[in-house]
Design a protein around this motif. Structure first.
Motif, short mmCIF file in Angstrom:
data_model
loop_
_atom_site.label_atom_id
_atom_site.label_comp_id
_atom_site.label_asym_id
_atom_site.label_seq_id
_atom_site.Cartn_x
_atom_site.Cartn_y
_atom_site.Cartn_z
N ARG A 240 -5.22 -23.51 12.31
CA ARG A 240 -5.96 -22.85 11.22
C ARG A 240 -5.50 -21.40 11.18
O ARG A 240 -5.81 -20.60 12.07
CB ARG A 240 -7.46 -22.94 11.47
CG ARG A 240 -8.33 -22.54 10.30
CD ARG A 240 -8.43 -23.64 9.25
NE ARG A 240 -9.15 -23.14 8.08
CZ ARG A 240 -10.47 -23.19 7.92
NH1 ARG A 240 -11.22 -23.74 8.88
NH2 ARG A 240 -11.03 -22.72 6.83
N VAL A 241 -4.73 -21.05 10.15
CA VAL A 241 -4.03 -19.77 10.10
C VAL A 241 -4.56 -18.94 8.93
O VAL A 241 -4.66 -19.43 7.80
CB VAL A 241 -2.51 -19.97 9.94
CG1 VAL A 241 -1.79 -18.64 9.85
CG2 VAL A 241 -1.97 -20.80 11.11
N LEU A 242 -4.87 -17.69 9.19
CA LEU A 242 -5.26 -16.74 8.15
C LEU A 242 -4.08 -15.81 7.90
O LEU A 242 -3.47 -15.31 8.85
CB LEU A 242 -6.49 -15.94 8.58
CG LEU A 242 -7.09 -14.99 7.55
CD1 LEU A 242 -7.49 -15.73 6.27
CD2 LEU A 242 -8.29 -14.25 8.15
N THR A 243 -3.75 -15.60 6.64
CA THR A 243 -2.58 -14.81 6.26
C THR A 243 -3.00 -13.49 5.63
O THR A 243 -3.88 -13.46 4.77
CB THR A 243 -1.71 -15.59 5.25
OG1 THR A 243 -1.32 -16.83 5.84
CG2 THR A 243 -0.48 -14.81 4.84
N VAL A 244 -2.34 -12.41 6.03
CA VAL A 244 -2.48 -11.13 5.35
C VAL A 244 -1.12 -10.74 4.80
O VAL A 244 -0.13 -10.66 5.54
CB VAL A 244 -3.04 -10.03 6.28
CG1 VAL A 244 -2.21 -9.85 7.55
CG2 VAL A 244 -3.14 -8.70 5.52
N ALA A 245 -1.03 -10.56 3.50
CA ALA A 245 0.22 -10.16 2.86
C ALA A 245 0.27 -8.64 2.74
O ALA A 245 -0.76 -7.99 2.57
CB ALA A 245 0.33 -10.80 1.48
N THR A 246 1.48 -8.09 2.80
CA THR A 246 1.63 -6.64 2.68
C THR A 246 1.68 -6.24 1.20
O THR A 246 2.56 -5.53 0.74
CB THR A 246 2.90 -6.15 3.40
OG1 THR A 246 4.04 -6.90 2.93
CG2 THR A 246 2.76 -6.33 4.90
N SER A 247 0.71 -6.74 0.46
CA SER A 247 0.53 -6.42 -0.95
C SER A 247 -0.97 -6.42 -1.20
O SER A 247 -1.66 -7.40 -0.90
CB SER A 247 1.21 -7.46 -1.84
OG SER A 247 0.91 -7.25 -3.20
N ALA A 248 -1.48 -5.32 -1.75
CA ALA A 248 -2.93 -5.12 -1.82
C ALA A 248 -3.56 -5.61 -3.11
O ALA A 248 -4.78 -5.63 -3.22
CB ALA A 248 -3.25 -3.63 -1.64
N TYR A 249 -2.74 -6.01 -4.10
CA TYR A 249 -3.25 -6.24 -5.45
C TYR A 249 -2.92 -7.64 -5.95
O TYR A 249 -2.00 -8.30 -5.46
CB TYR A 249 -2.64 -5.21 -6.41
CG TYR A 249 -2.96 -3.79 -6.05
CD1 TYR A 249 -4.07 -3.15 -6.59
CD2 TYR A 249 -2.15 -3.08 -5.16
CE1 TYR A 249 -4.37 -1.84 -6.26
CE2 TYR A 249 -2.45 -1.76 -4.82
CZ TYR A 249 -3.56 -1.15 -5.38
OH TYR A 249 -3.86 0.14 -5.04
N ALA A 250 -3.63 -8.04 -6.99
CA ALA A 250 -3.38 -9.31 -7.65
C ALA A 250 -2.20 -9.18 -8.61
O ALA A 250 -2.10 -8.22 -9.37
CB ALA A 250 -4.61 -9.76 -8.44
N SER A 251 -1.29 -10.15 -8.56
CA SER A 251 -0.20 -10.28 -9.54
C SER A 251 0.60 -11.50 -9.10
O SER A 251 0.44 -12.00 -7.99
CB SER A 251 0.71 -9.05 -9.59
OG SER A 251 1.47 -8.93 -8.40
#
Length: 374
Positions: A109-120
């Motif tokens: 079970r993996v939680l991901t954080v992307a180095t992008s703060a906004y929706a697009s």
């Protein structure tokens, strides 16, 4: 504040764009970024000149290593038993390889954080598509892919907003005293096609720049207000764009930062602080498009200009990510944790709904309501 348990998650994945780490990497990296678009090698070599100015090395990988180490150190200091992995979309360590490592290590079970703060599309949906591609590749190899979720957008979390605000205050202090109080703030972010902006975020927010523009404006407004409170000076500010890379006939978000500098100079602005609110770290588009091109333009105009810092691996940003990890874990356990957010928009969604930031050609995407790997 949620308690310090990551359950049900057994790993955190730091997911980023990737970048070349030497001159021989530049064109192959750009081929990865533009695969399927039919861009000739000659054009890629031309674009690669930006990287060659810096020895063929993008700073993004080094910055991700610093953030990775900071997350691990912070988690350990707070007794958070959650290993942190790192994978990239376009360069080593590649996402598929990292997910394969996660499977080998027994992570389910993996939680991901992307180095992008906004929706697009490019800042969220495309990362989710890459996750789906990588999970499908593992499945094709006979492996059982883990369940992967994605952390909510953090553009308005105090861990992002507060370091950005301090960066502006530090940049203002670097300006000559006689122009400091009159300095304008130019909040900069990556330009994207207006069609992509208009369809960013959930369907309910589509149109007139969608969530992409609305979220940037919300963050900029909050930072500008905090700077005003700290300095006692009301400063004009505007959201502007940079790093356009599309065909000239396709409308992209404007104004361009260099055009904006010319406008400010023509209007008699005494100085400007460029605030890279759309970026998490000082990667190539910050070092070249702002620190090289935009500052050169300001110099030509005789307009005093400085650039404020990105959050990078600031301890407040790292602590904010920990807070968001624990918040999501508590939510998945059926609890109702406090969801911290500044500004007017409130906390973003945990699960991207159907129709959120759609691509022109539909593709499977992980970590959303329509994920094939739920």
């Amino acid at each position: 504040m949620p308690d310090e348990r990551p359950h049900p998650y057994d790993a955190l994945l730091l997911l980023s764009f990737g970048g070349p780490e030497g001159p021989d990497d530049v064109v192959p990296f750009l081929e990865n970024v533009t695969r399927g678009r039919g861009i000739p090698r000659e054009r890629l070599e031309e674009v690669g000149q930006h990287y060659f100015l810096f020895g063929g090395v993008s700073p993004i990988n080094a910055q991700n290593r610093e953030l990775l180490a900071a997350l691990r150190e912070d988690f350990a200091a707070h007794g958070l038993d959650l290993p942190v992995y790192w994978g990239n979309r376009n360069w080593a360590p590649y996402l598929t390889d990292t997910l394969r490592e996660l499977v080998r290590d027994g992570r389910r079970r993996v939680l991901t954080v992307a180095t992008s703060a906004y929706a697009s599309y490019s800042g969220c949906r495309q990362y989710r598509e890459n996750l789906a591609d990588a999970l499908a590749a593992l499945q094709a190899e006979g492996l059982t892919p883990p369940r992967v979720d994605k952390l909510r957008h953090y553009f308005n979390h105090p861990g992002f907003v507060e370091p950005m605000t301090e960066g502006v205050l530090t940049a203002l202090a670097a300006l000559p005293a006689d122009v400091r109080d009159g300095a304008h703030l130019a909040f900069t972010t990556h330009s994207i096609p207006t069609a992509s902006a208009d369809t960013s975020g959930p369907v309910a927010t589509h149109g007139d720049g969608g969530s992409y523009v609305a979220q940037h404006l919300d963050a900029a407004r909050r930072i500008a207000a905090a700077v005003r409170a700290a300095t006692g000076v009301e400063r004009p500010w505007e959201l502007v764009y940079q790093s356009r890379s599309g065909a000239p006939h396709i409308p992209w978000l404007e104004p361009d930062v260099c055009d904006h500098l010319e406008t400010l100079h023509g209007a008699g602005a005494p100085a400007v602080v460029m605030v890279p609110v759309g970026f998490v770290s000082d990667h190539m588009e910050v070092l070249y498009d702002l620190d090289t091109e935009a500052l050169a333009k300001a110099g030509e105009l005789g307009l005093p200009a400085v650039r404020s810092a990105t959050v990078g691996a600031d301890p407040r940003f790292v602590a904010g990510l920990r807070d968001l990890v624990l918040e999501r874990a508590a939510t998945e356990r059926g609890e109702r944790p406090e969801r911290c957010a500044l500004g007017a928009l409130g906390p973003s969604h945990d699960v991207c709904p159907v129709g959120c930031c759609p691509a022109r050609t539909p593709r499977p995407a992980a970590a959303g309501a329509d994920s094939p790997f739920a």
